[in-house]
Scaffold this motif. Structure first.
Motif, PDB file in Angstrom:
ATOM      1  N   VAL A  98      37.375  42.265  42.898  1.00 56.21           N
ATOM      2  CA  VAL A  98      36.462  41.305  42.278  1.00 56.21           C
ATOM      3  C   VAL A  98      37.196  40.182  41.540  1.00 56.21           C
ATOM      4  O   VAL A  98      36.719  39.055  41.503  1.00 56.21           O
ATOM      5  N   GLU A  99      38.349  40.468  40.980  1.00 54.74           N
ATOM      6  CA  GLU A  99      39.036  39.496  40.127  1.00 54.74           C
ATOM      7  C   GLU A  99      39.300  38.143  40.777  1.00 54.74           C
ATOM      8  O   GLU A  99      39.134  37.109  40.114  1.00 54.74           O
ATOM      9  N   PRO A 100      39.713  38.064  42.049  1.00 53.36           N
ATOM     10  CA  PRO A 100      39.983  36.730  42.605  1.00 53.36           C
ATOM     11  C   PRO A 100      38.768  35.794  42.553  1.00 53.36           C
ATOM     12  O   PRO A 100      38.894  34.620  42.211  1.00 53.36           O
ATOM     13  N   VAL A 101      37.594  36.314  42.859  1.00 53.39           N
ATOM     14  CA  VAL A 101      36.385  35.484  42.799  1.00 53.39           C
ATOM     15  C   VAL A 101      36.036  35.187  41.342  1.00 53.39           C
ATOM     16  O   VAL A 101      35.679  34.062  40.992  1.00 53.39           O
ATOM     17  N   THR A 102      36.160  36.175  40.476  1.00 53.97           N
ATOM     18  CA  THR A 102      35.843  35.986  39.062  1.00 53.97           C
ATOM     19  C   THR A 102      36.755  34.947  38.438  1.00 53.97           C
ATOM     20  O   THR A 102      36.302  34.093  37.662  1.00 53.97           O
TER      21      THR A 102
END
Length: 183
Positions: A98-102
């Motif tokens: 999830v972190e890359p999009v967040t």
């Protein structure tokens, strides 16, 4: 606490089903990107827009598309909920899942580029883009601003997104990140 996560995932699904047809498709993910880019005021061919589109395409390919169990090119609420239950089991995997999009979303929401999301930036993006009502935005923002600084830094924002997707605390303010859920 699967029931709580199901409620949160359903709330996220409603926002991600941009065209409202009851399914999330690659087109919905692209439309979501376009809405974020437009609300940010970024040119569609800007580096920020290209990066968000690339990361959202990766989110589709690596997270959402594999949930399509019947192979019809679209993910319904049941498939998405079951998929999130299978995939989003360990917060330690947040950096890959999830972190890359967040991180890219943080950059878009931080309109003035000061490294934090203030209340007006939060409200603009979540009200105008994710259709979260203004009164919900204000309450959620206040609860997520853990240090009371008037802005969400990256750590606070990532903590909120992690809690939303992986958390089971029924009282966590991040449960309402994408709109108030009723328990």
């Amino acid at each position: 606490m699967t029931a709580l996560r199901d409620l949160k995932y359903g709330q996220w699904f409603r926002g991600a089903d941009v065209d409202g047809d009851g399914f999330i498709t690659e087109r919905d993910v692209r439309l979501m990107s376009e809405r974020y880019i437009a609300a940010r005021g970024a040119a569609p061919d800007s580096a920020t827009a290209r990066l968000l589109t690339e990361r959202m395409d990766g989110f589709w390919a690596n997270v959402i598309a594999p949930m399509d169990r019947d192979g019809d090119g679209r993910v319904d609420l049941r498939e998405m909920t079951e998929g999130f239950r299978r995939v989003l089991t360990d917060p330690a995997l947040y950096p890959q899942q999830v972190e890359p999009v967040t991180e890219c979303f943080f950059e878009l929401v931080d309109l003035d580029g000061d490294g934090r999301i203030d209340r007006s930036e939060f409200q603009l993006m979540f009200d105008a883009v994710a259709a979260v009502p203004g009164e919900d935005c204000a309450a959620v923002f206040a609860a997520l601003d853990l240090d009371g600084s008037g802005g969400l830094d990256r750590a606070e924002f990532h903590r909120a997104v992690t809690e939303f997707f992986y958390g089971d605390d029924p009282d966590a303010p991040a449960n309402h990140l994408f709109g108030r859920i009723d328990r």
